[in-house]
Enzyme design. Structure first.
Site, PDB file in Angstrom:
ATOM      1  N   CYS A  50       0.822  -1.208   0.000  1.00 49.26           N
ATOM      2  CA  CYS A  50       0.000   0.000   0.000  1.00 49.26           C
ATOM      3  C   CYS A  50       0.858   1.261   0.000  1.00 49.26           C
ATOM      4  O   CYS A  50       0.393   2.330  -0.397  1.00 49.26           O
ATOM      5  CB  CYS A  50      -0.935  -0.004   1.202  1.00 49.26           C
ATOM      6  SG  CYS A  50      -0.089  -0.148   2.793  1.00 49.26           S
ATOM      7  N   ARG A  52       4.244   1.367  -1.308  1.00 48.59           N
ATOM      8  CA  ARG A  52       5.301   1.417  -2.313  1.00 48.59           C
ATOM      9  C   ARG A  52       5.086   0.371  -3.388  1.00 48.59           C
ATOM     10  O   ARG A  52       4.527  -0.709  -3.124  1.00 48.59           O
ATOM     11  CB  ARG A  52       6.680   1.220  -1.669  1.00 48.59           C
ATOM     12  CG  ARG A  52       6.934  -0.163  -1.131  1.00 48.59           C
ATOM     13  CD  ARG A  52       8.305  -0.287  -0.463  1.00 48.59           C
ATOM     14  NE  ARG A  52       8.389   0.521   0.737  1.00 48.59           N
ATOM     15  CZ  ARG A  52       9.213   1.557   0.884  1.00 48.59           C
ATOM     16  NH1 ARG A  52      10.062   1.874  -0.087  1.00 48.59           N
ATOM     17  NH2 ARG A  52       9.240   2.248   2.002  1.00 48.59           N
ATOM     18  N   GLN A 112       6.480  -5.394   9.315  1.00 50.92           N
ATOM     19  CA  GLN A 112       5.718  -6.060   8.260  1.00 50.92           C
ATOM     20  C   GLN A 112       6.435  -6.035   6.911  1.00 50.92           C
ATOM     21  O   GLN A 112       6.325  -6.964   6.113  1.00 50.92           O
ATOM     22  CB  GLN A 112       4.327  -5.418   8.100  1.00 50.92           C
ATOM     23  CG  GLN A 112       3.356  -5.739   9.213  1.00 50.92           C
ATOM     24  CD  GLN A 112       3.603  -4.893  10.446  1.00 50.92           C
ATOM     25  OE1 GLN A 112       4.278  -3.854  10.375  1.00 50.92           O
ATOM     26  NE2 GLN A 112       3.074  -5.313  11.584  1.00 50.92           N
ATOM     27  N   GLN A 116       6.969  -8.779   3.630  1.00 48.79           N
ATOM     28  CA  GLN A 116       6.532  -8.455   2.269  1.00 48.79           C
ATOM     29  C   GLN A 116       7.678  -8.588   1.272  1.00 48.79           C
ATOM     30  O   GLN A 116       7.475  -9.034   0.134  1.00 48.79           O
ATOM     31  CB  GLN A 116       5.943  -7.040   2.257  1.00 48.79           C
ATOM     32  CG  GLN A 116       4.639  -6.931   3.030  1.00 48.79           C
ATOM     33  CD  GLN A 116       4.230  -5.494   3.310  1.00 48.79           C
ATOM     34  OE1 GLN A 116       5.061  -4.581   3.395  1.00 48.79           O
ATOM     35  NE2 GLN A 116       2.942  -5.260   3.467  1.00 48.79           N
ATOM     36  N   GLU A 188      -3.764  11.637   5.918  1.00 50.09           N
ATOM     37  CA  GLU A 188      -2.515  10.921   6.124  1.00 50.09           C
ATOM     38  C   GLU A 188      -2.405  10.330   7.538  1.00 50.09           C
ATOM     39  O   GLU A 188      -1.904   9.210   7.715  1.00 50.09           O
ATOM     40  CB  GLU A 188      -1.322  11.844   5.851  1.00 50.09           C
ATOM     41  CG  GLU A 188      -1.150  12.186   4.378  1.00 50.09           C
ATOM     42  CD  GLU A 188       0.110  12.980   4.128  1.00 50.09           C
ATOM     43  OE1 GLU A 188       0.885  13.156   5.080  1.00 50.09           O
ATOM     44  OE2 GLU A 188       0.325  13.426   2.988  1.00 50.09           O
TER      45      GLU A 188
END
Length: 416
Positions: A50, A52, A112, A116, A188
């Protein structure tokens, strides 16, 4: 052949742009095949989250990968280029090390991203697009991330408002995973909070916003749902944790609204986190017995406690990464002479076999074994020094440099 890292992330591109360039996990294998088939790229892996979308590749033409990224999403290249970065060789290695270690994350030190990246490497390996160079780089990347996390406090302290919100919620509810979380707003700060709470796998995650489309985009990224802000009063009782951050000049959540929600909940406790200035939640709400209301000041105290330690950890992590970058680049440089080493060994092996076969024939003929061995050794010696001797005898301006190199290679001590 060099390694490059190119793409865009939360530092360079807004959410709506990142959203358009995401490549879902099921589509990654085909995307990798398309990339290698369409462009002059020898190895490739793609990391798409989400925050990059990055392409790691071994190529001499990184522009081709950037062009492919735009074409794959059917976007004009000029719409994508302003948000892209391209890191060559050493910068690419450092970038991957920093990403895996959590130093380039929206949430500093979050763990996380390492998982990934491992998934990205597995996908590329299964797709057959991970060659020797990228495979070695990924393995070194994982080792560096492990060293950073095990020897520094990069993930041990709370340094963001979002992390502090999770921490305060955990004081009231033992496990976030069994709670329903509501986010009011879609900016943001809420995006960052959603990332933190989403990592805890809450029972339900909902985003409420004046613009439903924007709320749906954000909620979808974390497996949640969306609702209109107008429905907040009717549905507030459904949620155990409420995090709000909007630009509203007036409070959105009033005392009466919360009192009605608590009655419907039969006074089960609620955690409410107000990150807005001016406040989204009326201050009087904090006086209710079953509400734990936290404001920016409350969260700031927790963040301040962790900042100094985390910044020291960043310095330590960067030092580890710098040393490992140098080490990996030394390995890359050593690979460039591998063909020469292989050719040198092949040439020596051919010479050895030729002289050995000749010696065996002489022995089979009945020649004196001692003379055969002497001839074998002389033959090997003459052939192995033939090349260097010929280079020295050729003369020219380079003779002195050739002599110096041969002396260095063979560790010769010249006698005058």
């Amino acid at each position: 052949m060099q390694v490059f890292a190119l793409g865009l992330n939360h530092h360079t591109a807004p959410l709506d742009v990142r959203e358009r360039l995401v490549i879902d996990l099921p589509r990654l294998p085909q995307a990798l095949h398309d990339l290698l088939r369409a462009k002059p790229i020898e190895e490739a892996a793609i990391l798409s989250t989400c925050n990059r979308t990055e392409v790691y590749c071994a190529t001499e033409n990184p522009e081709a990968a950037a062009q492919w990224l735009a074409e794959y999403h059917r976007l004009p290249t000029q719409q994508v280029e302003p948000y892209l970065y391209t890191h060559p060789q050493g910068d690419a290695v450092r970038h991957m090390f920093r990403v895996a270690s959590g130093l380039d994350s929206m949430v500093l030190g979050e763990p996380q991203i390492l998982g990934q990246m491992k998934q990205a490497a597995r996908t590329a390996e299964e797709a057959g697009t991970l060659g020797t160079l990228l495979n070695k780089l990924f393995q070194r990347t994982f080792a560096v991330a492990k060293e950073v996390r095990s020897t520094t406090a990069i993930g041990a302290n709370i340094v963001s408002m979002a992390a502090a919100a999770v921490h305060l919620s955990e004081r009231i509810f033992e496990s976030i995973s069994s709670q329903r979380v509501l986010f009011i707003g879609a900016g943001e700060m809420i995006e960052l909070c959603a990332a933190h709470f989403g990592a805890e796998k809450p029972r339900r995650l909902t985003v409420a916003n004046r613009t439903l489309d924007r709320a749906e985009v954000l909620a979808r990224r974390f497996g949640g749902d969306a609702m209109r802000l107008d429905d907040l009063g009717e549905r507030l009782a459904d949620y155990d944790i409420v995090v709000s951050c909007t630009a509203s000049p007036l409070p959105i959540v009033g005392l009466g609204m919360v009192e009605r929600a608590l009655k419907a909940r039969r006074h089960r406790p609620m955690v409410m986190v107000d990150l807005a200035l001016p406040r989204d939640i009326e201050a009087e709400v904090g006086k209710l017995d079953d509400v734990f209301l936290y404001t920016l000041d409350d969260l700031a105290q927790i963040v301040e406690q962790g900042l100094e330690s985390r910044q020291a950890a960043v310095i330590e992590a960067e030092a580890i990464i710098d040393g490992q970058v140098t080490s990996f680049l030394d390995w890359v440089d050593s690979r460039e002479v591998v063909p020469v080493i292989r050719a040198l060994r092949d040439s020596a092996e051919r010479t050895r076999r030729h002289e050995l076969e000749h010696a065996l024939k002489l022995l089979a003929r009945g020649d004196d074994p001692l003379r055969v061995i002497e001839a074998l050794s002389q033959g090997l010696t003459n052939k192995l020094i033939h090349g260097p001797t010929e280079a020295l005898n050729q003369g020219g301006e380079e003779r002195g440099e050739v002599a110096r190199l041969i002396s260095q290679i063979y560790r010769l001590h010249q006698h005058k």
